[in-house]
Design a protein around this motif. Structure first.
Motif, PDB file in Angstrom:
ATOM      1  N   GLY A 173       0.906  -0.989  -0.197  1.00  0.00           N
ATOM      2  CA  GLY A 173      -0.181  -0.068   0.230  1.00  0.00           C
ATOM      3  C   GLY A 173       0.958   1.057   0.056  1.00  0.00           C
ATOM      4  O   GLY A 173       0.838   2.380  -0.837  1.00  0.00           O
ATOM      5  N   LEU A 174       1.973   1.092   0.651  1.00  0.00           N
ATOM      6  CA  LEU A 174       3.109   2.460   0.797  1.00  0.00           C
ATOM      7  C   LEU A 174       3.292   2.539  -0.528  1.00  0.00           C
ATOM      8  O   LEU A 174       3.327   3.111  -0.694  1.00  0.00           O
ATOM      9  N   ALA A 175       4.370   1.583  -0.663  1.00  0.00           N
ATOM     10  CA  ALA A 175       5.349   1.522  -2.404  1.00  0.00           C
ATOM     11  C   ALA A 175       3.869   2.228  -3.670  1.00  0.00           C
ATOM     12  O   ALA A 175       4.256   2.917  -3.587  1.00  0.00           O
ATOM     13  N   ALA A 176       2.703   1.572  -3.364  1.00  0.00           N
ATOM     14  CA  ALA A 176       1.722   2.219  -4.039  1.00  0.00           C
ATOM     15  C   ALA A 176       1.583   3.372  -4.136  1.00  0.00           C
ATOM     16  O   ALA A 176       1.209   4.475  -4.987  1.00  0.00           O
ATOM     17  N   LEU A 177       1.389   4.226  -3.039  1.00  0.00           N
ATOM     18  CA  LEU A 177       1.600   6.127  -2.893  1.00  0.00           C
ATOM     19  C   LEU A 177       3.258   6.759  -3.074  1.00  0.00           C
ATOM     20  O   LEU A 177       3.080   7.780  -2.991  1.00  0.00           O
ATOM     21  N   SER A 178       3.683   6.215  -3.928  1.00  0.00           N
ATOM     22  CA  SER A 178       5.268   6.481  -4.666  1.00  0.00           C
ATOM     23  C   SER A 178       4.059   8.264  -4.883  1.00  0.00           C
ATOM     24  O   SER A 178       4.135   8.800  -5.301  1.00  0.00           O
ATOM     25  N   SER A 179       5.164   9.361  -3.933  1.00  0.00           N
ATOM     26  CA  SER A 179       5.458  10.156  -4.166  1.00  0.00           C
ATOM     27  C   SER A 179       6.896  10.972  -3.602  1.00  0.00           C
ATOM     28  O   SER A 179       7.362  10.566  -2.836  1.00  0.00           O
ATOM     29  N   ASP A 180       7.345  12.312  -4.567  1.00  0.00           N
ATOM     30  CA  ASP A 180       8.361  13.218  -3.804  1.00  0.00           C
ATOM     31  C   ASP A 180       8.449  13.788  -2.306  1.00  0.00           C
ATOM     32  O   ASP A 180       9.129  13.704  -1.824  1.00  0.00           O
ATOM     33  N   ALA A 181       6.706  13.524  -2.042  1.00  0.00           N
ATOM     34  CA  ALA A 181       6.231  13.658  -0.715  1.00  0.00           C
ATOM     35  C   ALA A 181       6.424  12.658   0.257  1.00  0.00           C
ATOM     36  O   ALA A 181       6.513  13.349   1.631  1.00  0.00           O
ATOM     37  N   LEU A 182       6.458  11.858  -0.058  1.00  0.00           N
ATOM     38  CA  LEU A 182       6.762  10.187   0.907  1.00  0.00           C
ATOM     39  C   LEU A 182       7.568   9.744   1.096  1.00  0.00           C
ATOM     40  O   LEU A 182       8.249   9.297   0.203  1.00  0.00           O
ATOM     41  N   THR A 183       8.600   9.307   2.636  1.00  0.00           N
ATOM     42  CA  THR A 183       9.251   8.562   2.532  1.00  0.00           C
ATOM     43  C   THR A 183       9.247   7.497   3.720  1.00  0.00           C
ATOM     44  O   THR A 183       8.651   7.754   4.500  1.00  0.00           O
ATOM     45  N   VAL A 184       8.766   6.832   3.142  1.00  0.00           N
ATOM     46  CA  VAL A 184       8.842   4.985   3.615  1.00  0.00           C
ATOM     47  C   VAL A 184      10.674   4.671   4.703  1.00  0.00           C
ATOM     48  O   VAL A 184      11.114   4.789   3.797  1.00  0.00           O
ATOM     49  N   GLU A 185       9.619   4.325   5.700  1.00  0.00           N
ATOM     50  CA  GLU A 185      11.113   3.727   6.360  1.00  0.00           C
ATOM     51  C   GLU A 185      10.178   2.663   7.027  1.00  0.00           C
ATOM     52  O   GLU A 185       9.532   2.371   7.217  1.00  0.00           O
ATOM     53  N   THR A 186      11.526   1.787   7.724  1.00  0.00           N
ATOM     54  CA  THR A 186      11.099   0.123   8.245  1.00  0.00           C
ATOM     55  C   THR A 186      11.444   0.095   9.933  1.00  0.00           C
ATOM     56  O   THR A 186      12.785   0.744   9.260  1.00  0.00           O
ATOM     57  N   ALA A 187      10.538   0.289  10.725  1.00  0.00           N
ATOM     58  CA  ALA A 187      10.592   0.363  12.134  1.00  0.00           C
ATOM     59  C   ALA A 187       9.700  -0.571  12.919  1.00  0.00           C
ATOM     60  O   ALA A 187       8.717  -0.385  12.750  1.00  0.00           O
ATOM     61  N   ASP A 188      10.387  -1.296  13.900  1.00  0.00           N
ATOM     62  CA  ASP A 188       9.339  -1.798  15.117  1.00  0.00           C
ATOM     63  C   ASP A 188       9.182  -1.223  16.013  1.00  0.00           C
ATOM     64  O   ASP A 188      10.049  -1.332  16.649  1.00  0.00           O
ATOM     65  N   ILE A 189       7.990  -0.330  16.537  1.00  0.00           N
ATOM     66  CA  ILE A 189       8.212   0.130  17.465  1.00  0.00           C
ATOM     67  C   ILE A 189       8.610  -0.358  18.949  1.00  0.00           C
ATOM     68  O   ILE A 189       8.480  -0.707  20.190  1.00  0.00           O
ATOM     69  N   ASP A 190       8.560  -1.274  18.922  1.00  0.00           N
ATOM     70  CA  ASP A 190       8.373  -2.374  20.318  1.00  0.00           C
ATOM     71  C   ASP A 190      10.105  -3.156  20.044  1.00  0.00           C
ATOM     72  O   ASP A 190      10.384  -3.629  20.926  1.00  0.00           O
ATOM     73  N   ASP A 191      11.092  -2.734  19.294  1.00  0.00           N
ATOM     74  CA  ASP A 191      11.988  -3.122  19.180  1.00  0.00           C
ATOM     75  C   ASP A 191      13.062  -1.683  19.108  1.00  0.00           C
ATOM     76  O   ASP A 191      13.074  -0.991  18.618  1.00  0.00           O
ATOM     77  N   ASP A 192      13.935  -1.429  20.273  1.00  0.00           N
ATOM     78  CA  ASP A 192      14.050  -0.129  20.691  1.00  0.00           C
ATOM     79  C   ASP A 192      15.172   0.236  20.106  1.00  0.00           C
ATOM     80  O   ASP A 192      15.762   0.911  19.676  1.00  0.00           O
ATOM     81  N   HIS A 193      15.938  -0.992  19.688  1.00  0.00           N
ATOM     82  CA  HIS A 193      16.745  -1.014  18.429  1.00  0.00           C
ATOM     83  C   HIS A 193      17.087  -0.151  17.039  1.00  0.00           C
ATOM     84  O   HIS A 193      17.382   0.848  16.734  1.00  0.00           O
ATOM     85  N   ALA A 194      15.932  -0.699  16.667  1.00  0.00           N
ATOM     86  CA  ALA A 194      15.211  -0.278  15.418  1.00  0.00           C
ATOM     87  C   ALA A 194      14.752   1.359  15.330  1.00  0.00           C
ATOM     88  O   ALA A 194      14.822   2.068  14.779  1.00  0.00           O
ATOM     89  N   VAL A 195      13.594   1.349  16.640  1.00  0.00           N
ATOM     90  CA  VAL A 195      13.348   3.113  17.129  1.00  0.00           C
ATOM     91  C   VAL A 195      14.530   4.320  17.827  1.00  0.00           C
ATOM     92  O   VAL A 195      14.691   5.006  16.680  1.00  0.00           O
ATOM     93  N   THR A 196      15.926   3.449  17.532  1.00  0.00           N
ATOM     94  CA  THR A 196      16.984   4.563  17.643  1.00  0.00           C
ATOM     95  C   THR A 196      16.814   4.762  16.256  1.00  0.00           C
ATOM     96  O   THR A 196      18.058   5.853  16.010  1.00  0.00           O
ATOM     97  N   GLY A 197      17.536   3.424  15.725  1.00  0.00           N
ATOM     98  CA  GLY A 197      18.382   2.872  14.149  1.00  0.00           C
ATOM     99  C   GLY A 197      17.171   4.344  13.186  1.00  0.00           C
ATOM    100  O   GLY A 197      18.182   5.146  12.724  1.00  0.00           O
ATOM    101  N   LEU A 198      15.944   4.738  13.960  1.00  0.00           N
ATOM    102  CA  LEU A 198      15.149   5.303  12.821  1.00  0.00           C
ATOM    103  C   LEU A 198      15.117   6.349  12.863  1.00  0.00           C
ATOM    104  O   LEU A 198      15.827   7.715  12.164  1.00  0.00           O
ATOM    105  N   HIS A 199      15.745   6.904  14.459  1.00  0.00           N
ATOM    106  CA  HIS A 199      16.186   8.585  15.350  1.00  0.00           C
ATOM    107  C   HIS A 199      17.216   8.530  14.252  1.00  0.00           C
ATOM    108  O   HIS A 199      17.343  10.114  13.978  1.00  0.00           O
TER     109      HIS A 199
END
Length: 227
Positions: free
Chosen positions: A41-67
């Motif tokens: 669904g996000l891939a189908a919204l491809s737009s110059d105004a959209l950035t897609v990132e991958t992170a699981d909010i239950d994973d502190d390491h992933a959240v820190t990496g996103l930050h």
């Protein structure tokens, strides 16, 4: 000319999160959307105004990496949408302890921990929003059911109020939002409203709250709910 607003929508791979991203883009926002795994669904919204990132909010390491990956960015809105309803129809005593604990962590603890991590990315006079539910209202619980889910959202509401009090001098606003009973995978086919109605209402509520501080518990129409 009004400056383009920038939103971080956390948990946007499908349903309400995806609908919010689409609506913000249609209204001229820039959006950074997170997914736990690849979202068609996000891939189908491809737009110059959209950035897609991958992170699981239950994973502190992933959240820190996103930050870290979003260093230098500033968001007018941080909206934590992610949540689960595992075994929501079962009464508490029939839900395994580890399942009930995970629902609590994902729906109540992780959203507030995420917001704490990203507060330095919030623009002055910005908003932090959390997707809750009318089921999180203790005062309005007159029918029972959805016990672990209700409890997790009530806990989220309580933790969010404490979060706002802790940061009150910083001058940003906090929203706790009920999207309505929506026809999604979680809400089911018999729900009252469709995704478009819900997300359009929530975006309008959000846009109307800029410049206001404190915590508000509102539904998608802007109605105040009892805690």
């Amino acid at each position: 000319m009004t400056a383009q607003k920038n939103a971080l929508v956390v948990g946007a791979s499908r349903g309400l999160g995806l609908g919010l991203v689409e609506t913000f883009l249609q209204r001229g926002w820039r959006v950074t959307a997170t997914q736990r795994s690849a979202s068609p669904g996000l891939a189908a919204l491809s737009s110059d105004a959209l950035t897609v990132e991958t992170a699981d909010i239950d994973d502190d390491h992933a959240v820190t990496g996103l930050h870290d990956r979003l260093a230098g960015q500033s968001f007018d809105l941080i909206f934590v949408v992610a949540g689960v309803a595992t075994q929501a129809h079962e009464p508490l005593h029939r839900v395994p302890r580890e399942v009930a604990a995970q629902v609590y962590l994902t729906n109540a603890v992780s959203p507030v921990r995420f917001a704490e991590t990203f507060l330095d990315r919030l623009a002055p006079n910005g908003l932090v929003a959390f997707m809750s539910s009318i089921l999180g209202s203790v005062a309005l619980n007159e029918s029972g059911g959805w016990e672990t889910y209700r409890a997790s959202k009530a806990a989220l509401n309580t933790l969010v109020r404490s979060f706002e009090i802790r940061h009150r001098e910083a001058g940003f606003g906090v929203l706790v939002l009920h999207p309505g009973w929506v026809r999604t995978e979680m809400g089911g086919a018999d729900a009252d409203i469709d995704v478009a109605t819900s997300v359009t209402g929530m975006v309008e509520v959000i846009e109307g709250r800029f410049g206001r501080t404190g915590t508000a518990y509102l539904d998608y129409t802007g109605k105040t709910l009892d805690w």
